[in-house]
Design an enzyme around this catalytic site. Sequence first.
Site, PDB file in Angstrom:
ATOM      1  N   ASP A  89       0.818  -1.212   0.000  1.00 25.29           N
ATOM      2  CA  ASP A  89       0.000   0.000   0.000  1.00 25.29           C
ATOM      3  C   ASP A  89       0.858   1.270   0.000  1.00 25.29           C
ATOM      4  O   ASP A  89       2.028   1.251   0.385  1.00 25.29           O
ATOM      5  CB  ASP A  89      -0.858   0.050   1.286  1.00 25.29           C
ATOM      6  CG  ASP A  89      -1.955  -0.992   1.298  1.00 25.29           C
ATOM      7  OD1 ASP A  89      -2.017  -1.822   0.385  1.00 25.29           O
ATOM      8  OD2 ASP A  89      -2.742  -0.971   2.262  1.00 25.29           O
ATOM      9  N   HIS A 237       3.976  -2.061   2.933  1.00 27.00           N
ATOM     10  CA  HIS A 237       3.925  -0.702   2.372  1.00 27.00           C
ATOM     11  C   HIS A 237       5.185  -0.476   1.552  1.00 27.00           C
ATOM     12  O   HIS A 237       6.290  -0.564   2.099  1.00 27.00           O
ATOM     13  CB  HIS A 237       3.816   0.334   3.498  1.00 27.00           C
ATOM     14  CG  HIS A 237       2.561   0.179   4.309  1.00 27.00           C
ATOM     15  ND1 HIS A 237       2.465  -0.696   5.366  1.00 27.00           N
ATOM     16  CD2 HIS A 237       1.340   0.763   4.173  1.00 27.00           C
ATOM     17  CE1 HIS A 237       1.234  -0.639   5.860  1.00 27.00           C
ATOM     18  NE2 HIS A 237       0.532   0.230   5.164  1.00 27.00           N
TER      19      HIS A 237
END
Length: 295
Positions: A89, A237
């Site tokens: 993400d 991430h």
Amino acid sequence: MKKLLLVAALMLPALVARAETEAARIAAASEEVIATATDNAVTDQSINCSDGLGVTRVAEVDTAGGGEYGEQYRPTPLLQDKEVVLTFDDGPHPVHTREILDALAAECTKATFFYVGRMLKNFPEIAKQVQAEGHTVGTHTYSHRNLGATSLGSAEQQIESTFNIADEVLPDGVAPFFRFPYLSDPKRVRDYLAKRNIAVFGIDVDSWDWRVRSPEMVIRNVLTGLDRKGKGIILFHDIQARTAAAMPTLLAELKKRGYKVVHIVPKSKLEAVAAVEPASPTPRKRARQRKAANH
Ligand SMILES: [Zn+2]
């Protein structure tokens, strides 16, 4: 400020703490990426796929009527025992995304990236590279907004503007795949996404890579979570240096432990709605957008 206090009072303290810390992290990452945006070095490497982690199977996800995946939702047959989905993400990031792409390529494996609109605007070439290397790209709002603390109109605008940006940037179009920032997923927005034939991806295993200090901790969190659950959608991430640093060892360890990567791809492309600006729409414009979304 009043609004913020009200939100804080209404939400679980842990979620608020996570949201505030993550918002600060994303702001810092945006500053960092601007400082490193000129670094476009591409490393060339020869890859032998015969002993890599690879991809065990491609799961085609039918997003007609939505769909929700991950442990916070009703169980689905998406994954069998020992199967994992790698997800990243908050990017694209001009340095760490490339490092992660290299690590994935070295193991001949594929992942899914949920991208933020403002990052896509800053680094479209990175997103194109992610897609060109065969990975799936979905979205994660325009400005990493907590959609549990916004109106439905504002949530729609965050979602649609980013799908439109991604669809313009990516030659093969964006997947109708979405992840809520902070996993904060109000029913009204989930209903909207279902109506738009967009699938929601939650998580099963959290690397906690935005919070821990070292690549070793990222690896340990993932392996511990997988040992406990036996399979799952893993959250990372790609704006984090420690995640990029952890990736080669982690992927090798997943293979050693017999985990198998499933690559999720959409059955159908996103049906984009009319142009939506990232700025706050007027009530009349919002009504137009709703009308467009109903078709
Ligand atoms: Zn996020």
